[in-house]
Design a protein around this motif. Structure first.
Motif, PDB file in Angstrom:
ATOM      1  N   MET A   1       0.719  -1.439 -14.138  1.00 28.68           N
ATOM      2  CA  MET A   1       0.866  -0.103 -13.560  1.00 28.68           C
ATOM      3  C   MET A   1       1.276   0.905 -14.634  1.00 28.68           C
ATOM      4  O   MET A   1       0.702   1.999 -14.722  1.00 28.68           O
ATOM      5  N   GLN A   2       2.243   0.542 -15.461  1.00 25.00           N
ATOM      6  CA  GLN A   2       2.722   1.460 -16.489  1.00 25.00           C
ATOM      7  C   GLN A   2       1.655   1.743 -17.550  1.00 25.00           C
ATOM      8  O   GLN A   2       1.641   2.821 -18.147  1.00 25.00           O
TER       9      GLN A   2
ATOM     10  N   VAL B   1       4.196  -1.609  -6.597  1.00 19.98           N
ATOM     11  CA  VAL B   1       3.080  -1.032  -7.357  1.00 19.98           C
ATOM     12  C   VAL B   1       1.902  -0.541  -6.523  1.00 19.98           C
ATOM     13  O   VAL B   1       1.013   0.123  -7.060  1.00 19.98           O
TER      14      VAL B   1
ATOM     15  N   SER C   1       1.441   1.771  -4.520  1.00 15.58           N
ATOM     16  CA  SER C   1       1.233   3.216  -4.434  1.00 15.58           C
ATOM     17  C   SER C   1       0.519   3.757  -5.675  1.00 15.58           C
ATOM     18  O   SER C   1      -0.001   4.877  -5.662  1.00 15.58           O
ATOM     19  N   SER C   2       0.486   2.944  -6.738  1.00 18.34           N
ATOM     20  CA  SER C   2      -0.094   3.402  -7.998  1.00 18.34           C
ATOM     21  C   SER C   2      -1.373   2.678  -8.382  1.00 18.34           C
ATOM     22  O   SER C   2      -2.176   3.213  -9.145  1.00 18.34           O
TER      23      SER C   2
END
Length: 249
Positions: A19-20, A51, A53-54
Motif C-alpha cells: 500500500m505504501q 489496506v 481503502s487504498s
C-alpha cells in the motif's frame, strides 16, 4: 500507458508495504516457500481493515502446497475458505484445480466460483501446470474467470514472455493475463515489451532480520529436512516495489 501492479503479500507487513509503495492490488497469501497457501482468518481480517481503502485485496485460496489435484474434502475446504474471505470483505479470490490428465477440473472450479459469488476470480498458476494452455483458456472464458496469473508455462515470466503474448491474444479482451514469477526492475520492461501485457505480479521481497536479542541456536522449529533461517523472514519491500514500478512508469 497505464499498468497494474499486484503484490504477492505474504502477511500484514507485506500488505502495508504494498500500500505504501502505491501498488494497485495485493494477492494475500502465506508460506511462499510452498508457492503460497491460504492465509489465516485473522490475517485476512486485519489486512482488509488496514489496506482495503487504498488497494484491492485478493486472497489466494489454496489449502496446501504441492500439486493442484484436490480431494473432495480439499475442495470443500477451498469453498469454505472462499466464503470466509468473501464475508471478511475481500475484493477477489485466486483459485484453480486440475484433473489427473492435466486439464482444468471444471466441476471443482464451478463450485469455487459459485462460492465466490460476485467476487473477482483469478486463476492462479495451476494454469501453468495445464497440459493444454489453449484448451484451458477456453474453459476459463466459459467459466467467467476474470484473470489468469501466469509465467507463460515457463519457470519465470522472462522466459515465458512470448507464450504470454500468444495466450493473451488467443484469450481476447474477456480474460486478462497477468505476468508473474521472477519479475524485477531489470527485466520488467523486456517482459512488458515482449508480452504486451499491462498487469504484473511480484513479491518485491527482501530479508527482514528478527528483533530477537536471545537466539537459541540449539534447536529449530522447522523440519530437519529443510534449512530455514528462523531469525529472518521475507517481507515485500516498499523500495523494491517502487523500483519495479518505476522501471515502467
Amino acid at each position: 500507458m497505464s499498468y497494474t501492479f499486484e503484490i504477492c503479500a505474504n502477511g500484514i507487513d507485506s500488505a502495508i508495504n504494498a500500500m505504501q509503495a502505491g501498488a494497485a492490488r495485493i494477492e494475500l497469501c502465506s508460506d511462499l516457500v510452498e508457492g503460497g497457501i491460504t492465509p489465516s482468518y485473522g490475517t485476512i481480517k486485519r489486512t482488509v481493515e488496514l489496506v482495503s481503502s487504498s488497494l484491492v485485496v485478493h486472497v489466494l485460496i489454496r489449502p496446501r502446497g504441492g500439486d493442484f489435484l484436490y480431494s473432495e474434502d480439499e475442495i470443500a475446504i477451498i469453498c469454505d475458505d472462499i466464503a470466509t474471505a468473501r464475508d471478511l470483505g475481500v475484493d477477489g479470490v485466486v483459485i484453480g484445480a486440475l484433473k489427473e490428465d492435466g486439464s482444468l477440473d471444471v466441476k471443482a472450479m464451478e463450485r469455487m466460483i459459485k462460492s465466490a459469488s460476485d467476487l473477482s476470480v483469478t486463476c492462479h498458476r495451476a494454469f501453468d501446470m495445464c497440459k493444454d494452455a489453449y484448451a484451458a483458456i477456453d474453459v476459463l472464458k466459459d467459466l467467467g474467470v476474470n484473470r489468469v496469473l501466469s509465467s507463460g508455462q515457463k519457470p519465470n515470466a522472462l522466459e515465458g514472455a512470448i507464450n504470454l503474448k500468444n495466450f493473451a491474444e488467443y484469450a481476447g479482451s474477456s480474460l486478462v493475463f497477468m505476468a508473474g514469477a521472477g519479475i524485477n526492475k531489470g527485466n520488467i520492461a523486456f517482459i512488458r515489451n515482449s508480452s504486451g501485457l499491462n498487469e504484473f505480479h511480484l513479491s518485491g521481497k527482501s530479508k527482514v532480520l528478527s528483533a530477537m536479542n536471545f537466539k537459541n541456536e540449539e534447536l529449530s522449529m522447522s523440519s530437519s529436512h529443510v534449512v530455514i533461517d528462523e531469525y529472518a523472514r521475507d517481507v515485500s519491500s516498499v523500495q523494491i516495489i517502487k523500483d519495479v514500478m518505476g522501471a515502467l512508469n
